[in-house]
Design a protein around this motif. Sequence first.
Motif, mmCIF file in Angstrom:
data_model
loop_
_atom_site.group_PDB
_atom_site.id
_atom_site.type_symbol
_atom_site.label_atom_id
_atom_site.label_comp_id
_atom_site.label_asym_id
_atom_site.label_seq_id
_atom_site.Cartn_x
_atom_site.Cartn_y
_atom_site.Cartn_z
ATOM 1 N N GLY A 1 0.800 -1.221 0.000
ATOM 2 C CA GLY A 1 0.000 0.000 0.000
ATOM 3 C C GLY A 1 0.831 1.269 0.000
ATOM 4 N N ASP A 2 0.205 2.363 -0.480
ATOM 5 C CA ASP A 2 0.893 3.651 -0.569
ATOM 6 C C ASP A 2 1.274 4.199 0.805
ATOM 7 O OD1 ASP A 2 0.528 3.463 -3.260
ATOM 8 O OD2 ASP A 2 -1.101 4.938 -3.380
ATOM 9 N N GLU A 3 0.422 3.964 1.798
ATOM 10 C CA GLU A 3 0.703 4.479 3.138
ATOM 11 C C GLU A 3 1.961 3.842 3.722
ATOM 12 O OE1 GLU A 3 -1.458 4.855 7.519
ATOM 13 O OE2 GLU A 3 -2.687 4.422 5.732
ATOM 14 N N PHE A 4 2.162 2.542 3.421
ATOM 15 C CA PHE A 4 3.370 1.858 3.885
ATOM 16 C C PHE A 4 4.600 2.543 3.298
ATOM 17 C CE2 PHE A 4 6.797 -1.166 3.591
ATOM 18 C CZ PHE A 4 6.737 -1.882 4.781
ATOM 19 N N TRP A 5 4.552 2.861 1.989
ATOM 20 C CA TRP A 5 5.693 3.513 1.347
ATOM 21 C C TRP A 5 5.983 4.873 1.983
ATOM 22 C CZ3 TRP A 5 9.643 2.431 -1.766
ATOM 23 C CH2 TRP A 5 10.349 3.488 -2.332
ATOM 24 N N GLU A 6 4.951 5.642 2.267
ATOM 25 C CA GLU A 6 5.144 6.958 2.863
ATOM 26 C C GLU A 6 5.812 6.835 4.229
ATOM 27 O OE1 GLU A 6 4.696 9.781 1.385
ATOM 28 O OE2 GLU A 6 3.937 8.781 -0.434
ATOM 29 N N THR A 7 5.367 5.837 5.011
ATOM 30 C CA THR A 7 5.983 5.616 6.330
ATOM 31 C C THR A 7 7.419 5.134 6.176
ATOM 32 O OG1 THR A 7 3.819 5.020 7.241
ATOM 33 C CG2 THR A 7 5.761 4.387 8.522
ATOM 34 N N LEU A 8 7.651 4.233 5.219
ATOM 35 C CA LEU A 8 8.984 3.673 4.984
ATOM 36 C C LEU A 8 9.995 4.757 4.629
ATOM 37 C CD1 LEU A 8 10.961 1.306 4.402
ATOM 38 C CD2 LEU A 8 9.976 1.196 2.099
ATOM 39 N N GLU B 1 13.407 -3.795 6.362
ATOM 40 C CA GLU B 1 13.454 -5.100 7.024
ATOM 41 C C GLU B 1 12.756 -5.073 8.377
ATOM 42 O OE1 GLU B 1 17.602 -5.903 7.083
ATOM 43 O OE2 GLU B 1 17.664 -6.618 5.000
ATOM 44 N N GLU B 2 12.739 -3.908 9.036
ATOM 45 C CA GLU B 2 12.050 -3.783 10.320
ATOM 46 C C GLU B 2 10.527 -3.753 10.142
ATOM 47 O OE1 GLU B 2 13.504 -0.219 12.042
ATOM 48 O OE2 GLU B 2 15.508 -1.022 12.482
ATOM 49 N N MET B 3 10.067 -3.224 9.014
ATOM 50 C CA MET B 3 8.641 -2.980 8.834
ATOM 51 C C MET B 3 7.889 -4.120 8.134
ATOM 52 S SD MET B 3 8.661 1.072 7.727
ATOM 53 C CE MET B 3 6.903 1.018 7.354
ATOM 54 N N ALA B 4 8.571 -4.939 7.354
ATOM 55 C CA ALA B 4 7.888 -5.974 6.561
ATOM 56 C C ALA B 4 8.395 -7.358 6.931
ATOM 57 C CB ALA B 4 8.099 -5.714 5.067
ATOM 58 N N ASP B 5 7.571 -8.372 6.648
ATOM 59 C CA ASP B 5 7.988 -9.742 6.944
ATOM 60 C C ASP B 5 8.945 -10.248 5.863
ATOM 61 O OD1 ASP B 5 6.362 -11.619 4.911
ATOM 62 O OD2 ASP B 5 5.107 -9.909 5.508
ATOM 63 N N LYS B 6 9.697 -11.294 6.201
ATOM 64 C CA LYS B 6 10.762 -11.783 5.324
ATOM 65 C C LYS B 6 10.237 -12.254 3.969
ATOM 66 C CE LYS B 6 14.044 -13.151 8.929
ATOM 67 N NZ LYS B 6 14.819 -14.262 9.527
#
Length: 372
Positions: free
Chosen positions: A26-33, A61-66
Amino acid sequence: MGDTKINYDEKFGLNNFRCEVCAALGDEFWETLTDGLTLPDIETESKCQCRNMYAFMSRFEEMADKETIRSILCKVRHGLHPSQSSWAREEFLQIGDLDAFLKKHHDAELKKFIKMNKVQNMTNKEIIQHIDDGANYYVGLFGEAVHMEKVDKEFYSYIKPKSGEQGISFIYNVRINNLPAEQMKTVVDEMKSMNMPIWLGLNLSDEAAYIFSGKKPTHEKREPKEDDEVYLAMLSEEKIEYQENNYKITKVHTAEEFAVWARLANDIFAGGHTDIHPVNHFIWCEKLDVKCYILYHDNVPASVTAIMNNNGAASLEFVGTVTEMCGKGYAKAVCEKAVSDAFADGIQIITVRAINRAAARLYQSIGFKVYD
């Protein structure tokens, strides 16, 4: 093996990265990343020791699963343009065996390492041989195109355009020093009969020089003339620290950029004749480790140069500026950038052949030394 059919383009992979992340998370994830981060860029990461990329990947790596990370990373590339890696795929398919492919390149890198270690203690004669090798490599590269012929004979090589094509003709890599006088004369007569320019090399024997010119070399010291060709080199430990400037200087990556570079180089050095094919010679950048640079003035291409890497020993070539923009320091600026990048890439020696004393003074101003 997963999905390997990736739709590559010639832009840096971060745009693809964003598309894949947004599609999966999602776009919100990218903005936070990316919040508060300096996003990595292919042209600047080497100057900051990849700190931006490290920070970006650490947060990812901290925000998403492997498994999600793995899926995304398999669909994007990280720095290399497709043209910079396509040679490896083609060569591997030809060899057909991974172990053989890896051994070949391991052996090649080992030879390069041994060769470069010898650079530190090179004699003047060895440096002059590198200058000569650079000239031969430069001429030979013109033959690396589908519209050109490149022929290696027993005692010399030559290039020429195929029938109906445009391009330069040249004899180079002349190897006659150790021939008996009668055979040497036969080879010299054969080369002369071809009516092509000839690069005889810098280590031609006195006997070969006499047979070729009809004059005995004197080796007498004389006052240098302003139009004398001058031979120069710079070792990696002699490099001058590159100072960033405000000029827009780009390194060629794409076929479109190469076409701009080639047309400008042809205008400067060949009066507009197609010595460098704007399409066919892109193989230089694509597969043969030639780095081409363009300096822009008000977004108009003004000056060019190139670094030709011959197994760790490079030559600086095609240094020139369009006539109406000469005298502004553009040639020096683009050379400094090209030389700095080459040493940063691990080059140990760079050679250059100056067409006259004025050009030699330009090269000396950025750290090159003259070798007689």
